[in-house]
Design a protein around this motif. Sequence first.
Motif: not given
Length: 99
Positions: A47-63, A89-95
């Motif tokens: 939603k925040m970055f136009d044209g971005a299509k997410v393939k996967s998300v990996n998360t790391i939590s730290q106490d 085929d996704s656009k790159e994130i402009q930030i």
Amino acid sequence: MAAIQYYDVILKPLITEKSMNEMSDKKYTFLVHPEANKTQIKEAVEKMFDGAKVKSVNTISQDGKTKRRGATYGKTARTKKAIVALTEDSKEIQIFEGL
């Protein structure tokens, strides 16, 4: 706690040497809300970055680390990182452009 909205999920991008090297593979690293799950992170990036299509998300939590000031002990805030991989085929994130 109230429901986390998509604009509250991503706190800031993480700029490190390793994350800059992974950008060539369309992997971006963000500091995210500690209670956000992978589905919420995926939705927020798309939603925040136009044209971005997410393939996967990996998360790391730290106490939080235990810190000391004089005789009293305390803890720093807990954090959560997310490494988001985009599809080919996704656009790159402009930030991250020009870094």
